[in-house]
Design an enzyme around this catalytic site. Sequence first.
Site, PDB file in Angstrom:
ATOM      1  NE  ARG A 120      21.872   5.188  19.244  1.00  0.00           N
ATOM      2  CZ  ARG A 120      21.657   4.510  18.113  1.00  0.00           C
ATOM      3  NH1 ARG A 120      21.921   5.069  16.945  1.00  0.00           N
ATOM      4  NH2 ARG A 120      21.169   3.292  18.141  1.00  0.00           N
ATOM      5  CG  HIS A 152      22.916  -1.374  19.923  1.00  0.00           C
ATOM      6  ND1 HIS A 152      21.880  -0.726  20.587  1.00  0.00           N
ATOM      7  CD2 HIS A 152      22.684  -1.160  18.590  1.00  0.00           C
ATOM      8  CE1 HIS A 152      21.094  -0.144  19.703  1.00  0.00           C
ATOM      9  NE2 HIS A 152      21.550  -0.387  18.486  1.00  0.00           N
ATOM     10  CD  GLN A 187      19.691  -3.995  16.437  1.00  0.00           C
ATOM     11  OE1 GLN A 187      19.569  -2.793  16.248  1.00  0.00           O
ATOM     12  NE2 GLN A 187      18.932  -4.892  15.818  1.00  0.00           N
ATOM     13  CG  ASP A 236      27.262  -3.269  13.150  1.00  0.00           C
ATOM     14  OD1 ASP A 236      26.581  -2.479  12.478  1.00  0.00           O
ATOM     15  OD2 ASP A 236      27.764  -2.967  14.258  1.00  0.00           O
ATOM     16  CB  CYS A 270      21.949  -3.982  14.031  1.00  0.00           C
ATOM     17  SG  CYS A 270      23.504  -3.155  13.616  1.00  0.00           S
ATOM     18  NE  ARG A 293      16.559  -1.827  18.591  1.00  0.00           N
ATOM     19  CZ  ARG A 293      17.367  -0.771  18.370  1.00  0.00           C
ATOM     20  NH1 ARG A 293      17.950  -0.613  17.195  1.00  0.00           N
ATOM     21  NH2 ARG A 293      17.632   0.108  19.319  1.00  0.00           N
TER      22      ARG A 293
HETATM   23  N1  NVA Z   1      28.157  -0.661  15.405  1.00  0.00           N
HETATM   24  C1  NVA Z   1      27.240   0.314  14.855  1.00  0.00           C
HETATM   25  C2  NVA Z   1      25.828  -0.024  15.226  1.00  0.00           C
HETATM   26  C3  NVA Z   1      24.800   0.900  14.627  1.00  0.00           C
HETATM   27  C4  NVA Z   1      23.418   0.586  15.046  1.00  0.00           C
HETATM   28  C5  NVA Z   1      27.621   1.690  15.341  1.00  0.00           C
HETATM   29  O1  NVA Z   1      27.932   1.858  16.525  1.00  0.00           O
HETATM   30  O2  NVA Z   1      27.613   2.614  14.532  1.00  0.00           O
HETATM   31  N1   CP Z   2      20.198  -0.429  14.634  1.00  0.00           N
HETATM   32  C1   CP Z   2      20.128   0.807  15.157  1.00  0.00           C
HETATM   33  O1   CP Z   2      20.369   1.039  16.351  1.00  0.00           O
HETATM   34  O2   CP Z   2      19.726   1.727  14.269  1.00  0.00           O
HETATM   35  P1   CP Z   2      19.746   3.319  14.480  1.00  0.00           P
HETATM   36  O3   CP Z   2      21.186   3.735  14.564  1.00  0.00           O
HETATM   37  O4   CP Z   2      19.050   3.862  13.256  1.00  0.00           O
HETATM   38  O5   CP Z   2      19.015   3.647  15.738  1.00  0.00           O
END
Ligand code: NVA
Ligand code: CP
Length: 299
Positions: free
Chosen positions: A101, A128, A131, A218, A257, A285
């Site tokens: 990540r 992502h 997800q 989101d 998500c 997930r």
């Molecule tokens: N678009 C959000 C998704 C979090 C799971 C982010 O990147 O923070």
């Molecule tokens: N939806 C998602 O990826 O959640 P986290 O940021 O908690 O991993």
Amino acid sequence: MKNLLSIEELSAAEIATLVNEATKLKSERGNHSSQPLSGQTWAMIFTKSSTRTRVSFEVGVRELGGFPMFLSSNDIQLGRGEPIKDTARVLGRMVHGAIIRTFAQQDIIDFSEFSKLPTINALTDDEHPCQILADLLTVQEKLGGWEGKTFAFIGDGFSNMTRSWMWAAKKLNFRLNVASPKSCQPPADFLKLLDTDQVTVMENPAEAIKGADVINTDVWLSMGQEDQKEKEAEFAGFQLNAELLAGAADGHIVLHCLPAYRGKEISEEVLEKHADVIFQQAENRLHAQKAVLVELARA
Ligand code: NVA
Ligand code: CP
């Protein structure tokens, strides 16, 4: 499948295989007939926060017989400037797979090339994919599939989530309406690359939701954008609330998500009304990512 770096690079058949494998793994949880990651260590390199992704991968790797090694970028030399290609070449000689990540998509591409490890995108600024696989599993469970369904995404039209959804719409041939403030809409060069009639970008959330079966939102500010608080004002009118959802199709579902910011992208009332599906989506997930791990272990 050697890596899962994006939805962009998956075929419709690969997506369907992963969703079907996830369904099977979900039904067999606690009773898996094989342990495809037995004896393996999978590194989890995270340079952004996570609850769902971290927990679901740690549990998933274990349930498939492997050992997850969580490496916060604060704790490893990467956080002090060691290049990703050097980190990759070290880990490539020690572990069996990597779950990453981070910010730049190029970093996970470089990691997979230099490490030669099966590599999973656990969220970048561009995509992502894990997800989206969980979300598709949820849509299949709740609505019997995505064929002929209309999806709507309300909010940031060019976040990692929206980009992955746009690729999914193209690959799987479902309609996706993206409603977003002008400043957050996908740029022309992206839409040219996407090259599909399945996605329509607009500014009016009510128009996007009209007749939609799956309504998705989101956060307005993704991780890394926390210092752009002034952008939030542009999202006035883009909150998923009861008034906006009044135009959706009968039997529609709402996806998020998570994490959710109640009172911003979604109202408390809508989140709680749709909580069963939203937390099923979060649970999925685990199953979807186990399917990815099984497929990568097979390659
Ligand atoms: N678009 C959000 C998704 C979090 C799971 C982010 O990147 O923070
Ligand atoms: N939806 C998602 O990826 O959640 P986290 O940021 O908690 O991993």
